[in-house]
Motif scaffolding. Structure first.
Motif, short mmCIF file in Angstrom:
data_model
loop_
_atom_site.label_atom_id
_atom_site.label_comp_id
_atom_site.label_asym_id
_atom_site.label_seq_id
_atom_site.Cartn_x
_atom_site.Cartn_y
_atom_site.Cartn_z
N LEU A 112 -12.56 -2.77 -10.90
CA LEU A 112 -13.37 -2.98 -9.69
C LEU A 112 -12.55 -2.73 -8.43
CD1 LEU A 112 -15.44 -6.25 -10.23
CD2 LEU A 112 -16.20 -3.89 -10.37
N LEU A 113 -11.24 -2.75 -8.55
CA LEU A 113 -10.41 -2.79 -7.33
C LEU A 113 -10.43 -1.47 -6.55
CD1 LEU A 113 -7.27 -4.81 -8.46
CD2 LEU A 113 -9.33 -5.65 -7.33
N LEU A 114 -10.42 -0.36 -7.26
CA LEU A 114 -10.24 0.93 -6.57
C LEU A 114 -11.10 2.00 -7.24
CD1 LEU A 114 -6.34 0.76 -6.26
CD2 LEU A 114 -7.95 0.69 -4.33
N ASN A 115 -11.30 3.11 -6.55
CA ASN A 115 -11.89 4.29 -7.16
C ASN A 115 -10.99 5.49 -6.83
OD1 ASN A 115 -12.49 5.09 -4.56
ND2 ASN A 115 -14.67 4.66 -4.69
N PRO A 116 -11.20 6.63 -7.45
CA PRO A 116 -10.28 7.75 -7.22
C PRO A 116 -10.18 8.17 -5.76
CG PRO A 116 -11.61 8.14 -9.19
CD PRO A 116 -12.18 6.91 -8.54
N LEU A 117 -11.31 8.11 -5.05
CA LEU A 117 -11.26 8.48 -3.63
C LEU A 117 -10.36 7.54 -2.83
CD1 LEU A 117 -14.96 9.30 -2.68
CD2 LEU A 117 -12.99 10.85 -2.58
N ALA A 118 -10.46 6.26 -3.12
CA ALA A 118 -9.65 5.28 -2.40
C ALA A 118 -8.16 5.46 -2.71
CB ALA A 118 -10.10 3.86 -2.75
N VAL A 119 -7.86 5.73 -3.97
CA VAL A 119 -6.46 5.94 -4.35
C VAL A 119 -5.91 7.17 -3.62
CG1 VAL A 119 -4.89 6.48 -6.26
CG2 VAL A 119 -6.71 4.79 -6.57
N ASP A 120 -6.71 8.22 -3.57
CA ASP A 120 -6.29 9.43 -2.87
C ASP A 120 -6.08 9.14 -1.38
OD1 ASP A 120 -5.77 12.28 -2.91
OD2 ASP A 120 -7.58 12.42 -1.67
N TYR A 121 -6.98 8.35 -0.81
CA TYR A 121 -6.85 7.97 0.60
C TYR A 121 -5.55 7.19 0.84
CZ TYR A 121 -8.13 6.23 5.21
OH TYR A 121 -8.13 5.95 6.55
N LEU A 122 -5.29 6.23 -0.02
CA LEU A 122 -4.07 5.42 0.13
C LEU A 122 -2.83 6.30 0.02
CD1 LEU A 122 -5.05 2.35 -2.09
CD2 LEU A 122 -4.91 2.38 0.41
N ARG A 123 -2.89 7.27 -0.90
CA ARG A 123 -1.75 8.17 -1.09
C ARG A 123 -1.53 9.04 0.15
NH1 ARG A 123 -1.36 12.75 -2.81
NH2 ARG A 123 -3.54 12.99 -3.34
N ARG A 124 -2.61 9.64 0.62
CA ARG A 124 -2.49 10.56 1.76
C ARG A 124 -2.04 9.83 3.03
NH1 ARG A 124 -7.18 12.37 3.39
NH2 ARG A 124 -8.49 11.42 1.81
N HIS A 125 -2.47 8.59 3.19
CA HIS A 125 -2.13 7.86 4.41
C HIS A 125 -0.94 6.93 4.21
CE1 HIS A 125 -5.62 9.33 6.72
NE2 HIS A 125 -6.20 9.37 5.53
N ARG A 126 -0.25 7.11 3.09
CA ARG A 126 1.04 6.46 2.85
C ARG A 126 0.99 4.94 2.88
NH1 ARG A 126 4.80 10.21 2.69
NH2 ARG A 126 6.50 8.78 3.02
N TYR A 127 -0.03 4.40 2.24
CA TYR A 127 -0.12 2.94 2.11
C TYR A 127 0.71 2.46 0.92
CZ TYR A 127 -3.99 2.61 5.44
OH TYR A 127 -4.75 2.64 6.58
N SER A 128 1.05 1.18 0.97
CA SER A 128 1.62 0.48 -0.19
C SER A 128 0.54 -0.45 -0.72
CB SER A 128 2.84 -0.33 0.21
OG SER A 128 3.84 0.52 0.75
N CYS A 129 0.27 -0.36 -2.01
CA CYS A 129 -0.78 -1.18 -2.63
C CYS A 129 -0.14 -2.45 -3.19
CB CYS A 129 -1.44 -0.37 -3.74
SG CYS A 129 -2.79 -1.25 -4.52
N VAL A 130 -0.60 -3.59 -2.69
CA VAL A 130 0.01 -4.87 -3.06
C VAL A 130 -0.98 -5.70 -3.87
CG1 VAL A 130 1.12 -6.97 -2.20
CG2 VAL A 130 1.40 -4.82 -0.94
N LEU A 131 -0.63 -5.96 -5.12
CA LEU A 131 -1.49 -6.76 -6.00
C LEU A 131 -0.98 -8.20 -6.04
CD1 LEU A 131 -1.84 -4.04 -8.76
CD2 LEU A 131 -3.44 -4.52 -6.90
N TRP A 132 -1.04 -8.84 -7.18
CA TRP A 132 -0.66 -10.26 -7.32
C TRP A 132 -0.47 -10.56 -8.79
CZ3 TRP A 132 -5.29 -8.25 -5.62
CH2 TRP A 132 -6.34 -8.32 -6.53
N ASN A 133 0.14 -11.70 -9.09
CA ASN A 133 0.19 -12.19 -10.47
C ASN A 133 -0.17 -13.66 -10.56
OD1 ASN A 133 2.49 -13.50 -9.61
ND2 ASN A 133 3.89 -12.00 -10.51
#
Ligand SMILES: [Zn+2]
Length: 215
Positions: A112-133
């Motif tokens: 549910l967290l992401l879709n391919p478009l969002a991942v591509d967007y994060l990659r192109r705009h140089r984000y860091s994806c922060v999850l949790w445990n």
């Protein structure tokens, strides 16, 4: 004893965020606030975010509306509207690593967290994806979350805990949680455990497949 990193999602809120900041300052703990764009529409809210940044906390992006998880969205404009628009509102308060935390599924790490478009967007705009445990569900267990969080933190080599600076009543127990964690020998630190950061400044560093819906 294993460290704990605290993060606060879905704020800032004028009723709760100042209290959280006061408690963290009292214990000299730095954290990260993953803010919502829709909570930054007025100057006092942005000032609250700036106060957090000025006090040494990091500011990350947690979408604009926080309504439809990106993993359920088929709208091609959603990444810009949810992520880009929020980052613009965060402005200079943003951490240089451009932290982004997705949401969905009550905190479960799944597609549910992401879709391919969002991942591509994060990659192109140089984000860091922060999850949790560690996610003690403070929002629906405003008293019991402390015991849950302590149990989760004891199980992790390094816990990255998600809390919420929203008006659930849960943050009244923040100081109790911190004190009990310190009494148990935990330390607090601001950095994120590497296992919780699958993308760093646009570069995927761990598999994100389990977090991405197929469409
Ligand atoms: Zn959230």
């Amino acid at each position: 004893m294993n460290p704990i990193t605290l993060t606060f999602d879905n704020g800032p809120t004028k009723d709760v965020t100042p209290y959280v900041l006061d408690v963290l300052a009292r214990y000299d703990i730095r954290s990260t606030f993953f803010v919502l764009g829709r909570n930054l529409m007025d100057a006092p809210s942005r000032a609250l975010m700036q106060r957090a940044a000025d006090e040494g906390h990091w500011i990350g992006n947690h979408t604009y509306m926080h309504d439809v998880p990106l993993g359920l969205s088929t709208d091609p404009d959603a990444p810009e509207r949810e992520i880009g628009r929020t980052q613009a509102l965060i402005g200079d308060a943003a951490h240089p690593d451009r932290f982004f935390r997705p949401f969905g599924g009550g905190g479960e790490l799944g597609p549910l967290l992401l879709n391919p478009l969002a991942v591509d967007y994060l990659r192109r705009h140089r984000y860091s994806c922060v999850l949790w445990n560690s996610i003690p569900r403070d929002w629906d267990d405003p008293d019991g979350w402390v015991a849950t969080a302590l149990r989760q933190c004891a199980q992790e080599d390094w816990a990255l805990t998600v809390l919420h600076d929203i008006a659930s009543g849960a943050m009244r127990r923040l100081e109790t949680f911190i004190q009990k964690a310190l009494d148990a020998g935990h330390t607090f630190r601001q950095e994120f455990p590497r296992a919780c950061v699958p993308m760093l400044r646009g570069t995927p560093v761990r598999s994100m497949r389990a977090l991405i819906s197929p469409s």
